[in-house]
Write a protein that holds these residues in place. Structure first.
Motif, PDB file in Angstrom:
ATOM      1  N   GLN A  35       0.807  -1.388   0.073  1.00  0.00           N
ATOM      2  CA  GLN A  35      -0.038   0.023   0.104  1.00  0.00           C
ATOM      3  C   GLN A  35       0.819   1.264  -0.094  1.00  0.00           C
ATOM      4  N   GLY A  36       1.899   1.207   0.872  1.00  0.00           N
ATOM      5  CA  GLY A  36       2.713   2.412   0.808  1.00  0.00           C
ATOM      6  C   GLY A  36       3.488   2.686  -0.656  1.00  0.00           C
ATOM      7  N   CYS A  37       3.995   1.702  -1.194  1.00  0.00           N
ATOM      8  CA  CYS A  37       4.626   2.063  -2.552  1.00  0.00           C
ATOM      9  C   CYS A  37       3.641   2.478  -3.527  1.00  0.00           C
ATOM     10  N   LEU A  38       2.399   1.730  -3.390  1.00  0.00           N
ATOM     11  CA  LEU A  38       1.276   2.248  -4.256  1.00  0.00           C
ATOM     12  C   LEU A  38       0.963   3.755  -4.095  1.00  0.00           C
ATOM     13  N   GLU A  39       0.816   4.024  -2.984  1.00  0.00           N
ATOM     14  CA  GLU A  39       0.479   5.388  -2.573  1.00  0.00           C
ATOM     15  C   GLU A  39       1.424   6.259  -3.059  1.00  0.00           C
ATOM     16  N   GLU A  40       2.765   6.107  -2.735  1.00  0.00           N
ATOM     17  CA  GLU A  40       3.803   6.987  -2.942  1.00  0.00           C
ATOM     18  C   GLU A  40       3.687   7.157  -4.589  1.00  0.00           C
ATOM     19  N   ALA A  41       3.532   6.193  -5.269  1.00  0.00           N
ATOM     20  CA  ALA A  41       3.768   6.326  -6.678  1.00  0.00           C
ATOM     21  C   ALA A  41       2.472   7.087  -7.489  1.00  0.00           C
ATOM     22  N   LEU A  42       1.207   6.914  -6.842  1.00  0.00           N
ATOM     23  CA  LEU A  42       0.042   7.647  -7.272  1.00  0.00           C
ATOM     24  C   LEU A  42       0.258   9.071  -6.709  1.00  0.00           C
ATOM     25  N   SER A  43       0.668   9.296  -5.939  1.00  0.00           N
ATOM     26  CA  SER A  43       0.869  10.735  -5.071  1.00  0.00           C
ATOM     27  C   SER A  43       1.701  11.481  -6.114  1.00  0.00           C
ATOM     28  N   ARG A  44       2.765  10.947  -6.641  1.00  0.00           N
ATOM     29  CA  ARG A  44       3.545  11.582  -7.562  1.00  0.00           C
ATOM     30  C   ARG A  44       2.941  12.000  -8.696  1.00  0.00           C
ATOM     31  N   LEU A  45       2.303  10.862  -9.320  1.00  0.00           N
ATOM     32  CA  LEU A  45       1.586  11.129 -10.398  1.00  0.00           C
ATOM     33  C   LEU A  45       0.239  12.220 -10.398  1.00  0.00           C
ATOM     34  N   CYS A  46      -0.319  12.225  -9.160  1.00  0.00           N
ATOM     35  CA  CYS A  46      -1.406  13.028  -8.943  1.00  0.00           C
ATOM     36  C   CYS A  46      -0.871  14.452  -8.310  1.00  0.00           C
ATOM     37  N   ALA A  47       0.312  14.543  -7.971  1.00  0.00           N
ATOM     38  CA  ALA A  47       0.712  15.861  -7.470  1.00  0.00           C
ATOM     39  C   ALA A  47       0.157  16.266  -6.086  1.00  0.00           C
ATOM     40  N   GLY A  48      -0.003  15.082  -5.316  1.00  0.00           N
ATOM     41  CA  GLY A  48      -0.970  15.356  -4.172  1.00  0.00           C
ATOM     42  C   GLY A  48      -1.230  14.034  -3.354  1.00  0.00           C
ATOM     43  N   PRO A  49      -1.450  14.152  -2.173  1.00  0.00           N
ATOM     44  CA  PRO A  49      -1.668  12.799  -1.476  1.00  0.00           C
ATOM     45  C   PRO A  49      -2.865  12.029  -1.935  1.00  0.00           C
ATOM     46  N   VAL A  50      -2.680  10.673  -2.081  1.00  0.00           N
ATOM     47  CA  VAL A  50      -3.815   9.564  -2.669  1.00  0.00           C
ATOM     48  C   VAL A  50      -3.693   8.651  -1.381  1.00  0.00           C
ATOM     49  N   ARG A  51      -5.131   8.102  -1.177  1.00  0.00           N
ATOM     50  CA  ARG A  51      -5.255   6.907  -0.445  1.00  0.00           C
ATOM     51  C   ARG A  51      -5.595   5.938  -1.192  1.00  0.00           C
ATOM     52  N   VAL A  52      -5.050   4.661  -0.985  1.00  0.00           N
ATOM     53  CA  VAL A  52      -5.654   3.375  -1.895  1.00  0.00           C
ATOM     54  C   VAL A  52      -6.005   2.603  -0.664  1.00  0.00           C
ATOM     55  N   HIS A  53      -7.130   1.896  -1.166  1.00  0.00           N
ATOM     56  CA  HIS A  53      -7.835   0.789  -0.490  1.00  0.00           C
ATOM     57  C   HIS A  53      -7.710  -0.569  -1.161  1.00  0.00           C
TER      58      HIS A  53
END
Length: 271
Positions: free
Chosen positions: A30-48
């Protein structure tokens, strides 16, 4: 915000499980996926995620969802995420889901597979991270294991096969079936576990019971009594994490609101 549905595969060997942990605890899926998504979205993203796999447990088709900015509609998520994610995890599919789709709460069933290495005297080095080496115990009593596996089918209170750590409203679960499948080679035995849902480390505990029966340490009747009494202390030990893989998550729809067939029929096995 559009809701993104992701299907993931990962080698759990070097992960401290799925769930995000405190800094310094260990790397998580979850941490790796949220880090990648947050970089692509230029902001925090929560993954479930659909399930919280333990440290060392693998996944062939974990499902997750996340809400992303409107400005990212039509973005090539699969390609972009795989360019950022570590080599031991991959995005197999990425698509926009219905706004109310939930990877965990909408799941109607899960399938796990556990692989045993039954060959005596050696184990292929590249298979070691993905199997439990039971060959060192000697030959297993497979018919007895089949008889024990049949006891788990149906609705039961699986309190005796739940490890502590997660609060649940009920320990009753409906198991569609536990079946023995052919392995990738003659020295491997694969066990398929299909249910509406599982308790914490339930599959590993059921596998531990099956191997204990196969070794002649306990009988299928002993396991039936353990299941009836509901005491974890009476059950055999937990199987290692390395042999377990989340193989599929089932949904009543395709995530876009279209209905689909529910849990597939059991695959042809030997048990």
């Amino acid at each position: 915000m559009p809701r993104l549905r992701l299907t993931l595969a990962y080698d759990g060997t070097a992960f401290a499980g799925w769930q995000l942990q405190a800094p310094g605890f260990g790397r998580t899926v979850q941490g790796c996926l949220e880090e990648a998504l947050s970089r692509l979205c230029a902001g925090p993203v929560r993954v479930h995620g659909a399930g919280r796999t333990d440290s060392g447990v693998h996944a062939l088709a974990q499902v997750a969802h996340a809400d992303v900015p409107d400005s990212r509609c039509g973005f090539p998520w699969q390609k972009a995420l795989n360019a950022l994610l570590p080599k031991d995890m991959s995005v197999l599919d990425a698509c926009e889901a219905a706004p109310d789709f939930h990877s965990r709460f909408d799941a109607v069933g899960k399938e796990y597979r556990y692989t045993l290495w039954t060959g005596a005297g050696y184990i292929l080095p590249w298979r070691r991270p993905y199997v439990w080496d039971t060959g060192r115990f000697g030959p297993l009593d497979v018919p007895a294991m089949d008889a024990c596996a049949a006891l788990f089918a149906g609705s039961h209170d699986f309190a005796a096969f739940q490890n502590t750590g997660t609060v649940v409203h009920s320990t009753v679960r409906h198991v569609h079936g536990v079946a023995r499948l052919p392995g990738a080679c003659s020295h491997e035995m694969v066990w398929q576990f299909r249910a509406e849902g599982f308790l914490k480390q339930m599959v590993r505990n059921l596998m531990g019971a099956l191997v204990a029966v196969g070794r002649g340490k306990v009988s299928p009747e002993d396991i039936r009594l353990v299941l009836t009494k509901g005491q974890r202390s009476l059950a055999p030990g937990t199987a290692p994490a390395c042999g377990l893989c989340l193989h599929a998550v089932e949904y009543a729809s395709d995530g876009r609101g279209h209905k689909r067939h529910l849990f597939h029929q059991p695959e042809a096995g030997q048990g």
